[in-house]
Design a protein around this motif. Structure first.
Motif, PDB file in Angstrom:
ATOM      1  N   CYS A   3      40.799  39.956  36.344  1.00  9.21           N
ATOM      2  CA  CYS A   3      42.128  40.291  35.863  1.00  9.21           C
ATOM      3  C   CYS A   3      42.238  41.814  35.780  1.00  9.21           C
ATOM      4  CB  CYS A   3      42.367  39.692  34.477  1.00  9.21           C
ATOM      5  SG  CYS A   3      42.473  37.894  34.452  1.00  9.21           S
ATOM      6  N   VAL A   4      43.413  42.331  36.112  1.00 13.21           N
ATOM      7  CA  VAL A   4      43.617  43.777  36.059  1.00 13.21           C
ATOM      8  C   VAL A   4      43.621  44.233  34.605  1.00 13.21           C
ATOM      9  CG1 VAL A   4      44.904  43.791  38.227  1.00 13.21           C
ATOM     10  CG2 VAL A   4      46.134  43.477  36.062  1.00 13.21           C
ATOM     11  N   PRO A   5      43.433  45.533  34.357  1.00 10.78           N
ATOM     12  CA  PRO A   5      43.456  46.032  32.976  1.00 10.78           C
ATOM     13  C   PRO A   5      44.739  45.629  32.255  1.00 10.78           C
ATOM     14  CG  PRO A   5      42.655  47.729  34.465  1.00 10.78           C
ATOM     15  CD  PRO A   5      43.120  46.599  35.336  1.00 10.78           C
ATOM     16  N   GLY A   6      44.564  45.152  31.022  1.00 10.41           N
ATOM     17  CA  GLY A   6      45.709  44.732  30.223  1.00 10.41           C
ATOM     18  C   GLY A   6      46.099  43.287  30.402  1.00 10.41           C
ATOM     19  N   GLU A   7      45.531  42.592  31.383  1.00  7.12           N
ATOM     20  CA  GLU A   7      45.882  41.183  31.652  1.00  7.12           C
ATOM     21  C   GLU A   7      44.865  40.259  30.991  1.00  7.12           C
ATOM     22  OE1 GLU A   7      47.682  38.288  32.046  1.00  7.12           O
ATOM     23  OE2 GLU A   7      48.674  39.683  33.459  1.00  7.12           O
ATOM     24  N   VAL A  24      43.090  40.579  47.571  1.00  6.00           N
ATOM     25  CA  VAL A  24      44.104  39.531  47.461  1.00  6.00           C
ATOM     26  C   VAL A  24      44.793  39.687  46.118  1.00  6.00           C
ATOM     27  CG1 VAL A  24      44.495  37.047  47.341  1.00  6.00           C
ATOM     28  CG2 VAL A  24      42.796  37.967  48.939  1.00  6.00           C
ATOM     29  N   LEU A  25      46.119  39.775  46.148  1.00  6.36           N
ATOM     30  CA  LEU A  25      46.914  39.953  44.931  1.00  6.36           C
ATOM     31  C   LEU A  25      47.425  38.596  44.472  1.00  6.36           C
ATOM     32  CD1 LEU A  25      48.924  43.115  46.037  1.00  6.36           C
ATOM     33  CD2 LEU A  25      46.695  42.995  44.907  1.00  6.36           C
ATOM     34  N   ALA A  26      46.900  38.112  43.361  1.00  5.22           N
ATOM     35  CA  ALA A  26      47.249  36.784  42.865  1.00  5.22           C
ATOM     36  C   ALA A  26      47.998  36.896  41.544  1.00  5.22           C
ATOM     37  CB  ALA A  26      45.987  35.937  42.678  1.00  5.22           C
ATOM     38  N   GLY A  27      48.980  36.008  41.360  1.00  4.19           N
ATOM     39  CA  GLY A  27      49.742  36.008  40.116  1.00  4.19           C
ATOM     40  C   GLY A  27      51.151  36.525  40.315  1.00  4.19           C
ATOM     41  N   THR A  28      52.044  36.096  39.424  1.00  3.49           N
ATOM     42  CA  THR A  28      53.463  36.459  39.544  1.00  3.49           C
ATOM     43  C   THR A  28      53.730  37.925  39.264  1.00  3.49           C
ATOM     44  OG1 THR A  28      53.772  35.760  37.240  1.00  3.49           O
ATOM     45  CG2 THR A  28      54.231  34.132  38.948  1.00  3.49           C
ATOM     46  N   GLY A  29      52.779  38.622  38.638  1.00  2.00           N
ATOM     47  CA  GLY A  29      52.996  40.029  38.337  1.00  2.00           C
ATOM     48  C   GLY A  29      53.143  40.907  39.558  1.00  2.00           C
ATOM     49  N   LEU A  43      42.580  40.069  42.641  1.00  2.00           N
ATOM     50  CA  LEU A  43      43.085  40.725  41.432  1.00  2.00           C
ATOM     51  C   LEU A  43      44.235  39.893  40.865  1.00  2.00           C
ATOM     52  CD1 LEU A  43      43.177  44.460  42.590  1.00  2.00           C
ATOM     53  CD2 LEU A  43      41.393  43.291  41.293  1.00  2.00           C
ATOM     54  N   TRP A  44      44.075  39.467  39.604  1.00  2.00           N
ATOM     55  CA  TRP A  44      45.096  38.627  38.973  1.00  2.00           C
ATOM     56  C   TRP A  44      45.954  39.449  38.016  1.00  2.00           C
ATOM     57  CZ3 TRP A  44      47.191  33.903  39.370  1.00  2.00           C
ATOM     58  CH2 TRP A  44      47.993  33.463  38.311  1.00  2.00           C
ATOM     59  N   ALA A  45      47.272  39.308  38.173  1.00  2.00           N
ATOM     60  CA  ALA A  45      48.234  39.920  37.254  1.00  2.00           C
ATOM     61  C   ALA A  45      49.353  38.919  37.023  1.00  2.00           C
ATOM     62  CB  ALA A  45      48.780  41.224  37.812  1.00  2.00           C
ATOM     63  N   GLN A  46      49.500  38.470  35.790  1.00  2.00           N
ATOM     64  CA  GLN A  46      50.563  37.506  35.479  1.00  2.00           C
ATOM     65  C   GLN A  46      51.868  38.201  35.131  1.00  2.00           C
ATOM     66  OE1 GLN A  46      49.289  33.940  33.638  1.00  2.00           O
ATOM     67  NE2 GLN A  46      51.082  33.789  32.298  1.00  2.00           N
ATOM     68  N   ALA A  47      51.790  39.409  34.600  1.00  2.00           N
ATOM     69  CA  ALA A  47      52.993  40.156  34.203  1.00  2.00           C
ATOM     70  C   ALA A  47      53.142  41.400  35.075  1.00  2.00           C
ATOM     71  CB  ALA A  47      52.907  40.554  32.736  1.00  2.00           C
ATOM     72  N   ARG A  48      54.390  41.764  35.370  1.00  2.00           N
ATOM     73  CA  ARG A  48      54.627  42.961  36.180  1.00  2.00           C
ATOM     74  C   ARG A  48      54.136  44.212  35.480  1.00  2.00           C
ATOM     75  NH1 ARG A  48      60.319  42.617  39.520  1.00  2.00           N
ATOM     76  NH2 ARG A  48      59.951  40.588  40.494  1.00  2.00           N
ATOM     77  N   SER A  49      54.106  44.182  34.154  1.00  2.00           N
ATOM     78  CA  SER A  49      53.674  45.357  33.399  1.00  2.00           C
ATOM     79  C   SER A  49      52.187  45.655  33.595  1.00  2.00           C
ATOM     80  CB  SER A  49      53.960  45.155  31.908  1.00  2.00           C
ATOM     81  OG  SER A  49      53.279  44.012  31.414  1.00  2.00           O
ATOM     82  N   THR A  50      51.411  44.655  34.011  1.00  2.00           N
ATOM     83  CA  THR A  50      49.974  44.886  34.226  1.00  2.00           C
ATOM     84  C   THR A  50      49.627  45.099  35.693  1.00  2.00           C
ATOM     85  OG1 THR A  50      49.498  42.507  34.399  1.00  2.00           O
ATOM     86  CG2 THR A  50      49.389  43.493  32.194  1.00  2.00           C
ATOM     87  N   ALA A  51      50.483  44.655  36.620  1.00  2.00           N
ATOM     88  CA  ALA A  51      50.193  44.805  38.046  1.00  2.00           C
ATOM     89  C   ALA A  51      50.239  46.283  38.430  1.00  2.00           C
ATOM     90  CB  ALA A  51      51.196  44.007  38.872  1.00  2.00           C
ATOM     91  N   MET A  56      47.494  43.477  51.943  1.00  2.00           N
ATOM     92  CA  MET A  56      46.974  42.742  50.792  1.00  2.00           C
ATOM     93  C   MET A  56      47.786  41.462  50.620  1.00  2.00           C
ATOM     94  SD  MET A  56      46.421  45.828  48.049  1.00  2.00           S
ATOM     95  CE  MET A  56      46.006  47.475  48.637  1.00  2.00           C
ATOM     96  N   PRO A  57      47.255  40.322  51.048  1.00  4.07           N
ATOM     97  CA  PRO A  57      48.012  39.078  50.976  1.00  4.07           C
ATOM     98  C   PRO A  57      48.281  38.651  49.535  1.00  4.07           C
ATOM     99  CG  PRO A  57      45.748  38.662  51.663  1.00  4.07           C
ATOM    100  CD  PRO A  57      45.926  40.140  51.659  1.00  4.07           C
ATOM    101  N   ARG A  58      49.425  37.954  49.335  1.00  2.00           N
ATOM    102  CA  ARG A  58      49.798  37.428  48.027  1.00  2.00           C
ATOM    103  C   ARG A  58      49.996  35.925  48.156  1.00  2.00           C
ATOM    104  NH1 ARG A  58      53.673  41.660  47.748  1.00  2.00           N
ATOM    105  NH2 ARG A  58      55.321  40.117  47.763  1.00  2.00           N
TER     106      ARG A  58
END
Length: 326
Positions: free
Chosen positions: A212-216, A295-300, A262-270, A309-311
């Motif tokens: 998970c990215v920082p803050g996620e 690979v960028l995973a998550g709605t963020g 890399l997982w980011a659920q919120a746009r604020s953390t992506a 970088m595939p999503r």
């Protein structure tokens, strides 16, 4: 035309044969025996279990009831002939007039297993939640259990939490913890391939790094991907929630991963700059340096422009993408 079920031989079935007949794992049968007394006293001279036709009938009833959403403890009592749970399976009120079912949760059109899981979670029945989640993974595999059982109930509890003030927080926390436990239980240790002896035509591929990215702080979807990769014997290193950028960079340089998710659920953390930095992080001998596919995973990550970088759009797509690259 219904498939005819073979009769149980008089000598009984072995645990493995019975597990295949019922579509569950031998571990589930042993767990039901230990927790609910759904077992057999008949053993061979080598102390191996033999399940009689009567035992098999009880377990078939147990499977039907749990698949219909009845918590395992209640299903066991009913399968042994000690209780009538037909009303509970349909969400009817119990003797005190209060419904123990999760009918108030906005489940929609889902599997019966979801209703049983939601009911057990609302009742804070931890053993039933654990048993139902384990059975779902055994029956459908990680991807099927995540998409068809876990996610619908998690989303329903989340929606109820959002519309009910502080109510259902304890339900969400209990359910999330048990989902995480079930996914980790399903994650087998898969080692990276051993490096071939020198001289080697090419270096062995590194593992998949998931973080998970920082803050996620939301890790469940990434845990599901980790477990699904292990089902395909793809070595992975899961680093969990809110991994600092410096630590993530150091892990990439040390492990030499083929793929970094890399997982980011919120746009604020992506963070697109962080993703670009990881994608540009290399390792290996000068002149033959390698870099990971990020690979960028998550709605963020929605709406962010990250060439190369595939999503993926969900767990199945992410699994096919990552295991295919590996």
């Amino acid at each position: 035309m219904a498939q005819e079920v073979e009769p149980v031989p008089e000598v009984g079935l072995t645990t493995g044969a019975l597990a295949r007949r019922l579509g569950v794992s031998p571990t589930t049968l042993r767990s039901w025996d230990r927790r609910y007394g759904i077992g057999t006293a008949v053993r061979t001279e080598g102390r191996h279990r033999r399940w009689s036709p009567e035992d098999v009938a009880v377990l078939e009833a147990m499977c039907r009831l749990t698949s219909a959403g009845v918590p395992p403890a209640e299903a066991a009592r009913a399968a042994r002939g000690g209780a009538d749970v037909s009303g509970a399976a349909n969400g009817e009120p119990e003797a005190d007039g209060r419904s123990r079912a999760a009918g108030a949760l906005p489940l929609g059109d889902v599997r019966q297993e979801c209703r049983g899981l939601a009911r057990a979670a609302v009742r804070l029945d931890a053993p039933a939640v654990d048993e139902l989640l384990t059975a779902a993974v055994d029956r459908h595999g990680v991807v099927g259990a995540w998409q068809d059982v876990m996610m619908p109930v998690l989303h329903a509890v989340g929606r109820k939490w959002e519309t009910s003030g502080d109510r259902y927080v304890e339900v969400e926390h209990l359910l999330s913890w048990h989902v995480s436990t079930a996914l980790r239980r399903a994650t087998r240790r898969v080692d990276s391939p051993a490096a071939p002896p020198e001289p080697a035509p090419a270096p062995a591929p590194g593992p998949v790094v998931l973080a998970c990215v920082p803050g996620e702080q939301h890790t469940l979807a990434l845990e599901a991907l980790t477990a699904a990769l292990s089902e395909r014997d793809v070595p992975a290193r899961m680093f969990g929630a809110a991994v600092p950028a410096e630590a993530l960079t150091a892990a990439v340089r040390r492990l030499g991963p083929t793929v970094v998710v890399l997982w980011a659920q919120a746009r604020s953390t992506a963070s697109a700059p962080l993703a670009a930095h990881i994608a540009g992080t290399g390792w290996g001998a000068r002149g033959a340096r390698r870099r990971p596919l990020v690979v960028l995973a998550g709605t963020g990550w929605a709406g962010s422009a990250s060439p190369g970088m595939p999503r993926p759009g969900g767990l199945q797509e992410a699994l096919e993408l990552v295991s295919g690259v590996y």
